[in-house]
Design an enzyme around this catalytic site. Structure first.
Site, PDB file in Angstrom:
ATOM      1  N   GLY A  44      -8.029  -7.247 -10.858  1.00 20.47           N
ATOM      2  CA  GLY A  44      -8.371  -5.832 -10.928  1.00 20.47           C
ATOM      3  C   GLY A  44      -7.862  -5.306 -12.260  1.00 20.47           C
ATOM      4  O   GLY A  44      -7.634  -6.076 -13.203  1.00 20.47           O
ATOM      5  N   ALA A  46      -4.963  -4.303 -13.245  1.00 19.55           N
ATOM      6  CA  ALA A  46      -3.689  -4.878 -13.658  1.00 19.55           C
ATOM      7  C   ALA A  46      -3.861  -6.344 -14.058  1.00 19.55           C
ATOM      8  O   ALA A  46      -3.453  -6.755 -15.148  1.00 19.55           O
ATOM      9  CB  ALA A  46      -2.650  -4.732 -12.545  1.00 19.55           C
ATOM     10  N   HIS A 268      -4.922  10.743   1.850  1.00 19.46           N
ATOM     11  CA  HIS A 268      -5.747  11.682   1.089  1.00 19.46           C
ATOM     12  C   HIS A 268      -6.402  12.644   2.068  1.00 19.46           C
ATOM     13  O   HIS A 268      -7.009  12.218   3.030  1.00 19.46           O
ATOM     14  CB  HIS A 268      -6.794  10.895   0.301  1.00 19.46           C
ATOM     15  CG  HIS A 268      -7.373  11.675  -0.820  1.00 19.46           C
ATOM     16  ND1 HIS A 268      -8.234  12.727  -0.605  1.00 19.46           N
ATOM     17  CD2 HIS A 268      -7.223  11.586  -2.157  1.00 19.46           C
ATOM     18  CE1 HIS A 268      -8.581  13.243  -1.787  1.00 19.46           C
ATOM     19  NE2 HIS A 268      -7.974  12.568  -2.734  1.00 19.46           N
ATOM     20  N   SER A 286     -13.714  13.578  -3.618  1.00 20.24           N
ATOM     21  CA  SER A 286     -12.749  13.989  -4.633  1.00 20.24           C
ATOM     22  C   SER A 286     -11.994  15.265  -4.283  1.00 20.24           C
ATOM     23  O   SER A 286     -12.543  16.220  -3.750  1.00 20.24           O
ATOM     24  CB  SER A 286     -13.482  14.181  -5.965  1.00 20.24           C
ATOM     25  OG  SER A 286     -12.613  14.786  -6.879  1.00 20.24           O
ATOM     26  N   ARG A 333      -1.593  17.170  -1.538  1.00 21.17           N
ATOM     27  CA  ARG A 333      -2.220  16.206  -0.629  1.00 21.17           C
ATOM     28  C   ARG A 333      -1.484  16.036   0.695  1.00 21.17           C
ATOM     29  O   ARG A 333      -2.101  16.062   1.767  1.00 21.17           O
ATOM     30  CB  ARG A 333      -2.294  14.834  -1.303  1.00 21.17           C
ATOM     31  CG  ARG A 333      -3.378  14.731  -2.334  1.00 21.17           C
ATOM     32  CD  ARG A 333      -3.438  13.337  -2.920  1.00 21.17           C
ATOM     33  NE  ARG A 333      -4.441  13.321  -3.994  1.00 21.17           N
ATOM     34  CZ  ARG A 333      -4.711  12.251  -4.731  1.00 21.17           C
ATOM     35  NH1 ARG A 333      -4.076  11.119  -4.537  1.00 21.17           N
ATOM     36  NH2 ARG A 333      -5.632  12.304  -5.671  1.00 21.17           N
ATOM     37  N   HIS A 404      -5.010   6.003   1.678  1.00 23.49           N
ATOM     38  CA  HIS A 404      -5.689   5.916   0.403  1.00 23.49           C
ATOM     39  C   HIS A 404      -4.974   4.993  -0.590  1.00 23.49           C
ATOM     40  O   HIS A 404      -5.607   4.289  -1.365  1.00 23.49           O
ATOM     41  CB  HIS A 404      -5.755   7.338  -0.165  1.00 23.49           C
ATOM     42  CG  HIS A 404      -6.326   7.430  -1.525  1.00 23.49           C
ATOM     43  ND1 HIS A 404      -7.570   6.937  -1.826  1.00 23.49           N
ATOM     44  CD2 HIS A 404      -5.844   7.949  -2.670  1.00 23.49           C
ATOM     45  CE1 HIS A 404      -7.814   7.154  -3.116  1.00 23.49           C
ATOM     46  NE2 HIS A 404      -6.782   7.751  -3.645  1.00 23.49           N
ATOM     47  N   ARG A 438       2.340   9.137  -5.169  1.00 23.25           N
ATOM     48  CA  ARG A 438       1.700   8.946  -6.463  1.00 23.25           C
ATOM     49  C   ARG A 438       0.838  10.151  -6.809  1.00 23.25           C
ATOM     50  O   ARG A 438       0.112  10.658  -5.974  1.00 23.25           O
ATOM     51  CB  ARG A 438       0.821   7.701  -6.449  1.00 23.25           C
ATOM     52  CG  ARG A 438      -0.021   7.560  -7.694  1.00 23.25           C
ATOM     53  CD  ARG A 438      -0.897   6.326  -7.669  1.00 23.25           C
ATOM     54  NE  ARG A 438      -1.997   6.397  -6.724  1.00 23.25           N
ATOM     55  CZ  ARG A 438      -3.145   7.027  -6.966  1.00 23.25           C
ATOM     56  NH1 ARG A 438      -3.349   7.668  -8.092  1.00 23.25           N
ATOM     57  NH2 ARG A 438      -4.110   7.017  -6.065  1.00 23.25           N
TER      58      ARG A 438
END
Ligand SMILES: Cc1cc2nc3c(=O)[nH]c(=O)nc-3n(C[C@H](O)[C@H](O)[C@H](O)COP(=O)(O)OP(=O)(O)OC[C@H]3O[C@@H](n4cnc5c(N)ncnc54)[C@H](O)[C@@H]3O)c2cc1C
Ligand code: FES
Lengths: 640, 249
Positions: A44, A46, A268, A286, A333, A404, A438
């Site tokens: 991915g 990373a 989320h 979103s 969130r 999420h 995060r």
């Protein structure tokens, strides 16, 4: 094995630690790099960026992914954007501010030194991606455009429409393919890691299964890098891709790597709700929609089954605006998610099963016109219609929170190496930079920071210092690991029970969501800790996995992953039980302020929980890495 | 809804395949097409039959992993990916035929799963900007006109699923290759290498056994991301220019 947690944070003031580290770092001379083999599992953002960069530096890399191409990793699905402290807006952004926002957003549970380094290299990421041809959004001047995101007062998010992850991954993928063509990287797609091999206590190789032929194979190297993503699918339903799994990090954990903060999971608030038992995954909508949509449910239980349009204005409860007057629909969130759960628990949810709240655009459409709303969110409204068959210009959207992202992961030191020498962990798979929560647009940043700029440097330090000679896959350690993997596969194939793997996964997911999900209590966690081992035992007696080992067998792939989730879920619950405070994504109902905010306990819990495996059905052992704040003062987050 | 499925089953690339008929009863119109197959698969396992193998991952229309020919059309009746197709697009009582991508360069591995690694090899032949990590100039050092950036994005939105190849009677990969060539040529960063890139990627495409483009446009019609035929025209211009330069020396 006795374990000492050494975070290897360089000395000196926080802002100069990374440059000091690089000055002091031992180097591998260019001609010698060729002698080092590196295994990178996961391609991915990373893993692909790391494998490409290591190849460019001259290392010999073998990279692995389970999809048919590195271009399909879950990173591809990221929508919103990537943060960087460029201050192109001249709005007061700086490396320090990005550092501070990330520490605060993480609810003061991240390591300062790592986060500062992340903010420092964020600016290089954008330059690198632009040079690769990533088509970021631009203004009419031809310069890069920015948008703002949650948890920040500046505009520092770079984006490529709603497909930022896709464009960044394609950039990294192309860099990787270039190295494959150059012969520095050997790519193994459709190959799954099933074990890690330690020789003299160092990570020296992996055991894989070729997903097309079923062949079990061993690979040896001077070091192993895991970039295998997050574990959100332990909840079965999540916004993660179907294949996301904990297998690689869990197998490493069982071989001695400590697992840090597994209970830090992010939920989320705006995802399309479950439509029935057949549901296989959840789709994120979103966060930006909450700029123009108002969240509500009916005030009265008896109104919940009625069409939204028939419910009078005065019978609607705009509960976010009511409870958080200053933030309203843009409450953070975690707060927004818990509030939605609460009204649904009260029986006031809407839609199938009563698990949904309205996100209503009627006011904005009246105010701005349908065209303006279409311009802003057209693609999201289309996606919503495709999935639900409903037209959100005419009736409110239905939303429900979903799992999420996972902040926890394998414990790593400043050099991104786990406590097992030679085992490096990058991207969502490690625990490093986000603390207990995060911020939006920061996962892409971290994955690429780790892969392009941090790991390729720090791994050189490890090689320069280590005296490891070459190892061969003929060693007994490899043969033993192959045998273990084969035994497990044969076991799975021979149970011939009555339930399918999916049934077990769904059951585990429901249990995790109900008892270890958005709001946790001592009772619910105790319940989970009792039921997970029961379910695991039932799995090993009653699962039905058909077909053979030496062929393409998707049921077998899935069975192996679910078997690991059935062990890992228990650790997640232990961690949640142990952490008697609420912070970020970890909410214990016993620990909240009067307004329902997370109530941290800095006196007793300002540490990283790093768990040591002692065997399935054994209590894991907790190691604590104290979090020391030199630069930032810990404070309670406020949204009022 | 109650449906009948005719599904291509094939044990491995070495064995012959055939259609097998399955009954799919009690299907909710809210299910995605892949969830419908999930349900059928769970029922098959309960009966002791092996599940139907198919590729999928994100189930959000972005990873490009899902790949089914549904009633003769790649990704089925709507211009979207199979994972974003929902059962409400079908009629109760309908018979649905499900096949893998059919193209020489995409051999079937099992049932509905095909090998698309040829696409990766085409990218390896030049589908990148030759820049290594570090040393990149500031992101704003080279302004890119917004219109160019937007068009580059439109081309870069390709998900590499291979529907274009599956839809083409010649199994041509021109839409895929030209989308990459266009994406990179529309940006100053990628323009530097555009001629070499076009020559090498087209040569690789031929070598992998993809056919010629005869301008039928079925690739564009099947593309779930709306990649336009304009890209093919743009690549042909670059390719022709490169050929001339090469022959002149
Ligand atoms: C819907 C959605 C939207 C998001 N939007 C944003 C956003 O706007 N901004 C942001 O910053 N973040 C966002 N995120 C989060 C972000 O996308 C991820 O955290 C990040 O991309 C993870 O990258 P990674 O490289 O660590 O892992 P991944 O991209 O998950 O890659 C994992 C790799 O490991 C491989 N792998 C896994 N297990 C094995 C195994 N056992 N054997 C072999 N290979 C294996 C896979 O094949 C894959 O190549 C979003 C996430 C989701 C779900
Ligand atoms: S499963 Fe990812 S595009 Fe369909």
């Amino acid at each position: 094995m006795s374990i000492t947690l050494d975070s290897k944070i360089p000395s000196g003031p926080v802002p100069s630690k990374w440059s000091r580290y690089r000055q002091d770092m031992k180097l591998v001379n260019p001609a010698n790099k060729r002698k080092f083999n590196v295994i990178v599992v996961g391609t991915g953002l990373a893993g692909a960026s790391a494998a490409a960069t290591l190849g460019e530096l001259g290392y010999q890399v073998k990279a692995f992914c389970f999809q048919d191409s590195p271009r399909r990793a879950h990173s591809i699905a990221a929508q919103g954007g990537i943060n960087a402290a460029k201050n192109y807006r001249n709005d007061g952004d700086s490396i320090y501010r990005l550092f501070y926002d990330t520490i605060k957003g993480g609810d003061f549970r991240a390591r300062e030194a790592n986060v500062h380094r992340l903010a420092e290299v964020s600016v290089n990421i954008i330059d690198q991606c632009v040079a690769q041809g990533v088509p970021f959004a631009r203004e009419y001047s031809g310069l890069l455009d920015n948008r703002s995101f949650g948890g920040a007062q500046v505009s520092r998010t770079f984006y490529a429409r709603g497909q930022t992850g896709q464009q960044l991954l394609i950039g990294a993928y192309q860099a990787l393919e270039r190295q494959i063509a150059a012969g520095t990287v050997e790519m193994h797609a459709r190959t799954e890691l099933l074990d890690i091999v330690l020789v003299d206590g160092h990570a020296r190789g992996i055991i894989t299964r070729n997903l097309v032929t079923g062949k079990i194979e061993a690979y040896a190297a001077a070091a192993v890098v895991l970039a295998t993503g997050g574990y959100g699918n332990v909840f079965y339903l999540s916004t993660n891709a179907k294949g996301c799994n904990v297998t690689a990090t869990w197998r490493a954990h069982k071989k001695g790597a400590l697992f840090a903060n597994p209970c830090y999971t992010q939920i989320h608030p705006t995802c399309i709700p479950v439509s029935g038992d057949h549901q296989s995954k959840l789709t994120l909508m979103s966060e930006s929609l909450r700029n123009d949509g108002r969240v509500w449910v009916p005030k009265r239980l008896e109104d919940c089954g009625k069409p939204a349009s028939s419910i009078a204005e005065s019978d609607r409860d705009y509960y976010l605006e009511r409870k958080y007057p200053s933030y309203g629909n843009l409450a953070p969130r975690d707060i927004a998610s818990r509030a939605a759960k609460q009204v649904c628990d009260d029986g006031r949810g809407v839609g199938p099963g009563g698990r949904g709240v309205y996100l209503d655009f009627a006011d904005s459409i009246r105010r701005l016109g349908e065209n303006k709303i279409r311009e802003r969110y057209g693609n999201l409204f289309d996606m919503y219609r495709q999935i639900t068959g409903e037209n959100a210009y005419q009736q409110p959207m239905r939303m429900y929170p979903a799992i999420h992202y996972t902040m926890g992961g394998l414990w790593v030191d400043y050099e991104l190496m786990s406590n097992v020498p030679g085992l490096f962990v990058i991207g969502e798979a490690n625990f490093s930079d986000h603390g207990a929560n995060r911020l939006g647009a920061s996962a892409l940043m971290q994955g690429l920071a780790d892969g392009y700029f941090v790991l390729p440097q720090t791994i050189g330090g490890y090689f320069a210092a280590s005296k490891n000679g070459e190892v061969s896959v003929d060693r007994p350690e490899f043969r033993q690991a192959i045998e273990d993997v084969e035994t497990r596969i044969n076991k799975l194939l021979s149970i011939n029970g009555k339930k399918t793997v999916t049934e077990f996964h769904r059951e585990l997911g429901k249990l995790m969501w109900d008892d270890v999900g958005m709001a946790r209590t001592k009772d619910s966690l105790q319940q989970a800790l009792k039921r997970i081992p029961e379910l695991r035992n039932e799995f090993w007696e009653n699962v039905n996995v058909l077909g053979g080992g030496l062929e393409l067998n998707q049921a077998l792939e899935q069975a192996g992953r679910v078997a690991d989730f059935l062990e890992f879920g228990e650790l997640l619950a232990y961690d949640a039980m142990q952490r008697e405070e609420s912070c970020g994504g970890h909410f214990r109902e016993e620990y909240q302020t009067e307004d329902g905010e997370a109530l941290r306990n800095d006196g007793e819990y300002a540490f990283v929980s790093a768990w040591e495996h002692k065997g399935v059905d054994q209590f894991p052992v907790l190691h604590k890495e104290p979090l020391v704040y030199e630069e930032v003062k810990m404070a309670q987050r406020s949204y009022k | 809804m109650n449906l009948t499925l005719r599904v291509w089953r094939q044990k491995s690339s070495a064995s012959a395949g055939q259609f097998v008929t399955y009954d799919a009863h009690d299907i909710s119109p809210d299910m995605s097409f892949l969830e419908m197959i999930d349900v059928v698969n769970d029922r098959l396992i309960k009966k002791g039959e092996e599940q139907i193998a198919f590729d999928h991952d994100c189930r959000e229309g972005i990873c490009g992993m899902c790949s089914l020919v549904i009633n003769g059309t790649p990704h089925g009746p709507l211009q979207t990916t199979t994972c974003q197709l929902h059962m409400r697009s079908f009629k109760d009582g309908e018979t649905i035929t499900i096949e893998p991508w059919r193209a020489g360069p995409f051999p079937v591995l099992r049932d509905l799963v095909v090998d698309r690694s040829a696409f990766d090899r085409i990218i390896q032949s030049g589908g990148y900007v030759s820049v290594s990590t570090g040393g990149a100039p500031d992101g704003n050092a080279i302004p890119v006109p917004k219109a160019d950036a937007d068009r580059a994005f439109d081309a870069a939105t390709c998900i590499g699923c291979g529907a274009c190849v599956a839809a083409c009677k010649n199994a041509s990969a021109m839409l895929f290759v030209s989308a990459k060539v266009s994406h990179l040529s529309l940006l100053p960063q990628g323009r530097v290498e555009e001629e070499r890139r076009a020559l090498q990627m087209v040569a690789k495409m031929d070598e992998e056994g993809f056919g010629n483009c005869t301008n039928t446009g079925s690739c564009e019609a099947a593309c779930p991301k709306g990649i336009s035929l304009d890209n093919i025209a743009r690549m042909n211009r670059i390719y022709a220019k490169a050929l001339i330069k090469n022959s002149v020396g």
